[in-house]
Design an enzyme around this catalytic site. Structure first.
Site, mmCIF file in Angstrom:
data_model
loop_
_atom_site.group_PDB
_atom_site.id
_atom_site.type_symbol
_atom_site.label_atom_id
_atom_site.label_comp_id
_atom_site.label_asym_id
_atom_site.label_seq_id
_atom_site.Cartn_x
_atom_site.Cartn_y
_atom_site.Cartn_z
ATOM 1 N N ARG A 1 11.434 -0.539 10.148
ATOM 2 C CA ARG A 1 12.791 -0.580 10.689
ATOM 3 C C ARG A 1 12.733 -0.267 12.178
ATOM 4 N NH1 ARG A 1 18.300 2.489 8.588
ATOM 5 N NH2 ARG A 1 19.693 1.191 9.837
ATOM 6 N N ARG B 1 17.687 -4.166 6.682
ATOM 7 C CA ARG B 1 16.622 -3.194 6.963
ATOM 8 C C ARG B 1 15.568 -3.171 5.866
ATOM 9 N NH1 ARG B 1 21.688 0.458 6.484
ATOM 10 N NH2 ARG B 1 22.206 -1.288 7.759
ATOM 11 N N ASP C 1 16.121 2.393 4.639
ATOM 12 C CA ASP C 1 17.133 3.294 5.187
ATOM 13 C C ASP C 1 16.997 4.585 4.389
ATOM 14 O OD1 ASP C 1 19.285 4.253 6.651
ATOM 15 O OD2 ASP C 1 20.794 3.297 5.390
ATOM 16 N N ASP D 1 18.676 8.270 4.140
ATOM 17 C CA ASP D 1 19.796 9.110 4.566
ATOM 18 C C ASP D 1 19.753 10.460 3.863
ATOM 19 O OD1 ASP D 1 20.974 7.268 6.316
ATOM 20 O OD2 ASP D 1 22.117 6.321 4.702
#
Length: 182
Positions: free
Chosen positions: A111, A121, A124, A126
């Site tokens: 990414r 992407r 990811d 988070d």
């Protein structure tokens, strides 16, 4: 210097010290929930690599959900479907340290460091919940500000941590998911 009468006493002493060090590590670490998403390449394989890199950087994984496939949310038309997952574990550093680790892993797995919010992407990562931390800085908001409004975060997280509480609302993961689906 400590002297031992026999090899068994020596082994028990060192086993106890290792156990004490492991207990110190796990009791000082904070429970953390992470969400994983991908819509480019082999997301399932990328998630496995991300887990390996998280562990190499001090994140102790306790459980990982299954993968779910979801339609893109807040993305341009024609964006490919996402594969999503969640994991829970423990981390002995700060939220900012974990953020740096997750961003480094995203870059390592393809990414771009400078990316748009709604772009496709390879990965990811988070931070959804970091113990009972409530934080609002330019770079990091905890708990994740949109997590309780997104089924693609709550569904996998509810598989492994339905009773975890969002510290800002006091709502459980399962409760947030039920509320969102109603």
């Amino acid at each position: 210097m400590r002297y031992f009468n026999n090899i068994y006493a020596k082994r028990e002493f060192f086993n106890l010290k290792i156990l004490q060090m492991n207990n110190l590590y796990t009791t000082s670490a904070v429970p953390v929930a992470l969400a994983l998403g991908s819509n480019i390449g082999n997301g399932a394989e990328t998630f496995l690599l991300a887990c390996k890199l998280l562990q190499e950087n001090g994140f102790v994984i306790e459980k990982r959900s299954g993968n779910i496939v979801t339609k893109p949310v807040d993305c341009p038309a024609g964006t490919p479907d996402f594969i999503n997952s969640a994991l829970i574990g423990r981390f002995a550093g700060t939220p900012q340290e974990l953020l740096q680790i997750t961003k480094g892993i995203e870059v390592a797995l393809g990414r771009p460091a400078d990316h748009g919010f709604h772009e496709s992407r390879t990965i990811d990562l988070d931070i959804i919940i970091f113990g009972d931390t409530i934080l609002d800085t330019v770079d990091l908001q905890l708990p994740h500000p949109r997590a309780q409004r997104r089924c693609f975060v709550l569904e996998p997280l509810a598989q492994i941590a339905p009773d975890w509480i969002f510290p800002d609302t006091g709502q459980s993961v399962a409760g947030a998911l039920r509320k969102l689906k109603n």
